[in-house]
Design an enzyme around this catalytic site. Structure first.
Site, short mmCIF file in Angstrom:
data_model
loop_
_atom_site.label_atom_id
_atom_site.label_comp_id
_atom_site.label_asym_id
_atom_site.label_seq_id
_atom_site.Cartn_x
_atom_site.Cartn_y
_atom_site.Cartn_z
N HIS A 45 0.52 -0.87 0.02
CA HIS A 45 -0.01 0.12 0.27
C HIS A 45 0.71 0.98 -0.12
CE1 HIS A 45 1.53 -1.00 3.98
NE2 HIS A 45 1.28 0.84 4.16
N HIS A 131 5.97 5.59 -0.63
CA HIS A 131 6.54 4.67 -1.00
C HIS A 131 5.57 3.40 -0.75
CE1 HIS A 131 7.98 4.65 2.59
NE2 HIS A 131 7.85 3.95 2.73
#
Length: 191
Positions: A45, A131
């Site tokens: 995620h 990220h």
């Protein structure tokens, strides 16, 4: 008897399952990446705000105010970019894949962080670095050289929701949806 840890919570952009699976598979099969722990594909995620432990009152307020905020946001696209790492360059603790700079992502993340601060959460003060974490703790005999790998580089997806996840560190996958918030705002031609 193992004591169940209290769940932690975080707000994140979900990643489509096809992209999760492809990233996981490509990273593991690259031959360059020898990490001790790989993130379960379903747990990949893009974190927006980490919240830690929460009271029922905080969760209720976050769901109420978060829904009001996010419903006004327009859906937007994110595009994967090159890989990188956090920690020592030769033996990193985190391997990740980034996303290309997105003005909407930056604005939305900032608004969510401000909301969380206003509700009493201790939000990380470091600059936001979007990220997708894929692995943890370098275990290779050779020095790490995985920064800049083009895993799914350029692949995009449409962001239509933000998820409030609950983490259960003793389960796999670790992250469960506590609440989903739909982006219902209208996109403009210039977006």
């Amino acid at each position: 008897m193992v004591k169940e840890m209290q769940p932690h919570y975080f707000l994140a952009v979900p990643v489509p399952q096809l992209i999760q699976s492809a990233l996981h598979q490509e990273a593991r099969q690259s031959g360059q990446l020898q990490f001790q722990r790989w993130v379960h594909p379903n747990d990949i995620h893009l974190t927006l705000v980490f919240l830690g432990g929460c009271t029922e009152k905080q969760l209720h307020e976050l769901v109420q105010h978060g829904r009001s905020l996010v419903e006004n946001w327009a859906p937007f696209s994110l595009t994967l970019s090159q890989s990188g790492s956090f920690g020592q360059k030769k033996q990193p603790r985190i391997f990740w894949v980034g996303v290309k700079a997105s003005q909407q992502l930056a604005v939305y993340q900032s608004q969510l962080a401000d909301l969380c601060r206003s509700l009493g959460f201790a939000v990380d003060q470091r600059p936001y670095a979007p990220h997708l974490t894929l692995a943890r703790k370098w275990a290779g005999d050779e020095e790490y050289n995985g920064d800049g790998l083009a895993l799914r580089n350029g692949q995009s997806w449409e962001v239509n929701e933000i998820i409030l996840y609950e983490s259960h560190v003793q389960q796999e996958p670790k992250y469960k949806t506590y609440q989903a918030f739909s982006l219902k705002g209208v996109q403009h031609e210039s977006d």
